[in-house]
Scaffold this active site. Structure first.
Site, mmCIF file in Angstrom:
data_model
loop_
_atom_site.group_PDB
_atom_site.id
_atom_site.type_symbol
_atom_site.label_atom_id
_atom_site.label_comp_id
_atom_site.label_asym_id
_atom_site.label_seq_id
_atom_site.Cartn_x
_atom_site.Cartn_y
_atom_site.Cartn_z
ATOM 1 C CE LYS A 181 -1.602 -1.711 3.774
ATOM 2 N NZ LYS A 181 -2.317 -2.048 5.030
ATOM 3 C CB THR A 212 -5.893 8.142 7.154
ATOM 4 O OG1 THR A 212 -4.920 8.644 8.099
ATOM 5 C CG2 THR A 212 -6.037 9.095 5.991
ATOM 6 N N GLY A 214 -7.635 3.444 10.461
ATOM 7 C CA GLY A 214 -8.235 2.178 10.025
ATOM 8 C C GLY A 214 -8.284 1.966 8.525
ATOM 9 C CB THR A 215 -6.743 3.690 5.590
ATOM 10 O OG1 THR A 215 -5.465 3.791 6.245
ATOM 11 C CG2 THR A 215 -7.435 5.028 5.640
ATOM 12 N N GLY A 216 -5.949 0.799 6.582
ATOM 13 C CA GLY A 216 -5.323 -0.483 6.223
ATOM 14 C C GLY A 216 -6.245 -1.653 6.546
ATOM 15 C CB CYS A 217 -8.399 -2.388 9.512
ATOM 16 S SG CYS A 217 -7.166 -2.071 10.777
HETATM 17 N N1 ATP Z 1 -4.686 10.274 1.983
HETATM 18 C C1 ATP Z 1 -5.033 9.245 1.205
HETATM 19 N N2 ATP Z 1 -5.719 9.442 0.055
HETATM 20 C C2 ATP Z 1 -6.082 8.403 -0.743
HETATM 21 N N3 ATP Z 1 -5.790 7.119 -0.455
HETATM 22 C C3 ATP Z 1 -5.113 6.851 0.688
HETATM 23 C C4 ATP Z 1 -4.701 7.883 1.586
HETATM 24 N N4 ATP Z 1 -4.052 7.310 2.649
HETATM 25 C C5 ATP Z 1 -4.076 5.981 2.426
HETATM 26 N N5 ATP Z 1 -4.695 5.684 1.248
HETATM 27 C C6 ATP Z 1 -4.965 4.350 0.705
HETATM 28 O O1 ATP Z 1 -5.607 3.605 1.745
HETATM 29 C C7 ATP Z 1 -5.205 2.249 1.709
HETATM 30 C C8 ATP Z 1 -4.569 1.896 3.058
HETATM 31 O O2 ATP Z 1 -3.231 2.339 3.022
HETATM 32 P P1 ATP Z 1 -2.334 2.794 4.264
HETATM 33 O O3 ATP Z 1 -0.952 2.890 3.731
HETATM 34 O O4 ATP Z 1 -2.947 4.009 4.886
HETATM 35 O O5 ATP Z 1 -2.538 1.561 5.224
HETATM 36 P P2 ATP Z 1 -2.096 1.368 6.727
HETATM 37 O O6 ATP Z 1 -0.922 2.209 7.058
HETATM 38 O O7 ATP Z 1 -1.955 -0.095 6.909
HETATM 39 O O8 ATP Z 1 -3.362 1.900 7.533
HETATM 40 P P3 ATP Z 1 -3.692 1.789 9.128
HETATM 41 O O9 ATP Z 1 -2.533 1.122 9.798
HETATM 42 O O10 ATP Z 1 -3.943 3.164 9.612
HETATM 43 O O11 ATP Z 1 -4.953 0.984 9.226
HETATM 44 C C9 ATP Z 1 -4.263 2.114 0.513
HETATM 45 O O12 ATP Z 1 -5.006 1.748 -0.630
HETATM 46 C C10 ATP Z 1 -3.720 3.531 0.371
HETATM 47 O O13 ATP Z 1 -3.225 3.780 -0.920
HETATM 48 C C1 HMH Z 2 -7.066 -2.973 17.039
HETATM 49 C C2 HMH Z 2 -6.337 -2.271 15.960
HETATM 50 N N1 HMH Z 2 -5.962 -2.979 14.871
HETATM 51 C C3 HMH Z 2 -5.287 -2.364 13.854
HETATM 52 C C4 HMH Z 2 -4.976 -1.017 13.933
HETATM 53 C C5 HMH Z 2 -4.193 -0.362 12.811
HETATM 54 O O1 HMH Z 2 -4.881 0.597 12.194
HETATM 55 C C6 HMH Z 2 -5.416 -0.303 15.086
HETATM 56 N N2 HMH Z 2 -5.152 1.032 15.228
HETATM 57 N N3 HMH Z 2 -6.084 -0.960 16.072
#
Ligand code: ATP
Ligand code: HMH
Length: 273
Positions: A181, A212, A214-217
């Site tokens: 990502k 942002t 929880g975007t990754g989850c």
């Molecule tokens: N500001 C943004 N605008 C558009 N897309 C974004 C933005 N930030 C993240 N994304 C997209 O959101 C998705 C999750 O990516 P991100 O790198 O934020 O994950 P993460 O760090 O694992 O998230 P988290 O740990 O906060 O749950 C990817 O598809 C990324 O490209």
């Molecule tokens: C419980 C939990 N899982 C994953 C993340 C990562 O976004 C968070 N902040 N909290």
């Protein structure tokens, strides 16, 4: 709903992850995403976090027997089309989850969660090797962000070329598909898909927001939901990218820190606006 002789009338997805009391990440984000995408959501909680949009205050891991019992209880009765993992916290939990995944022959999406947005550790450093060697070989898809991809691949990533080298190194650990990502890049949030043969770059416009959480989850849960509904991995990832971009765009602005995104933005557009 009447019973269907072909099987259940709804796809089922399981999240094995931590609880976020703030409702924006972890189990809560996963279940909302499954619901928003028309999938029946099931959960096995690995840890409870006391958390809000400002950060993580406390973490309590659940015991190995209760984690295993949650997975066995839902598998013995309800069944699961695709499972995903999020926060796993320790080596012991990873080993236990891996044993249940193998026992039940689960299709698995692994979100290799390591650190929360505020900097709190969600995976002990000594558990990283267990994640690499025990869980990644069981994954159909793994979805690291840029720092996680660097840790898993031991490659320093500066650009798309670096992302490709890292994706190949992570693929060599055993997952069948790697999605790195690009959310943490300074540039556009372009994600990279690799299936061992072809690379696909998934670009998007960067949305200028602090919301942002929880975007990754949410992204990995969306991939899981689309897989459960029968899409190929490539199509599931493409659809998850559209979904996450819209969810960030419609973030409701909750809390004083990194607020949650809108898991139900598609529903809102068709039903409420
Ligand atoms: N500001 C943004 N605008 C558009 N897309 C974004 C933005 N930030 C993240 N994304 C997209 O959101 C998705 C999750 O990516 P991100 O790198 O934020 O994950 P993460 O760090 O694992 O998230 P988290 O740990 O906060 O749950 C990817 O598809 C990324 O490209
Ligand atoms: C419980 C939990 N899982 C994953 C993340 C990562 O976004 C968070 N902040 N909290």
């Amino acid at each position: 709903m009447t019973e269907n002789l072909q099987g259940p009338a709804i796809a089922r997805a399981l999240t094995i992850a931590g609880s976020d009391s703030g409702g924006g990440a972890g189990i809560q984000a996963d279940l909302k995403t499954f619901a928003a995408l028309g999938v029946y959501g099931i959960s096995a909680i690995t840890a409870i976090t006391a958390q809000n949009t400002l950060g993580v205050r406390a973490i309590q891991e659940q015991s190995i027997p209760i984690i295993e019992a949650q997975i066995d209880a839902v598998m013995e009765d309800i069944g699961v089309d695709v499972a995903k993992t999020g926060m796993l916290s320790s080596s012991e939990i990873i080993n236990a989850v891996a044993r249940r995944v193998q026992h039940w022959q689960l299709r698995l999406v692994v979100d290799p969660v390591m650190v929360a947005k505020g900097g709190s550790t969600l995976l002990q450093s000594e558990a990283i090797e267990t994640l690499r060697t025990v869980l990644l070989p069981l994954a159909e898809v793994v979805t690291p962000n840029l720092p996680e991809a660097e840790v898993l691949s031991l490659v320093k990533i500066a650009d798309m070329a670096g992302m490709k080298v890292a994706a190949q190194a992570i693929y060599a650990l055993g997952p069948r598909h790697v999605v790195i990502k690009g959310g943490h890049s300074e540039d556009q949030p372009t994600d990279l898909y690799f299936d061992g043969q072809q690379f696909i770059e998934l670009p998007a416009k960067r949305i200028n927001t602090r919301h942002t959480h929880g975007t990754g989850c949410t992204f990995s849960a969306a991939i899981t939901a689309f897989l459960a509904r029968g899409w190929s991995v490539e199509e599931a990832v493409r659809r998850a990218k559209v979904y996450i971009t819209g969810a960030i765009q419609h973030a409701p602005g909750i809390g004083q820190g990194h607020g949650p995104i809108d898991h139900f933005w598609l529903w809102d557009q068709t039903h409420n606006e």
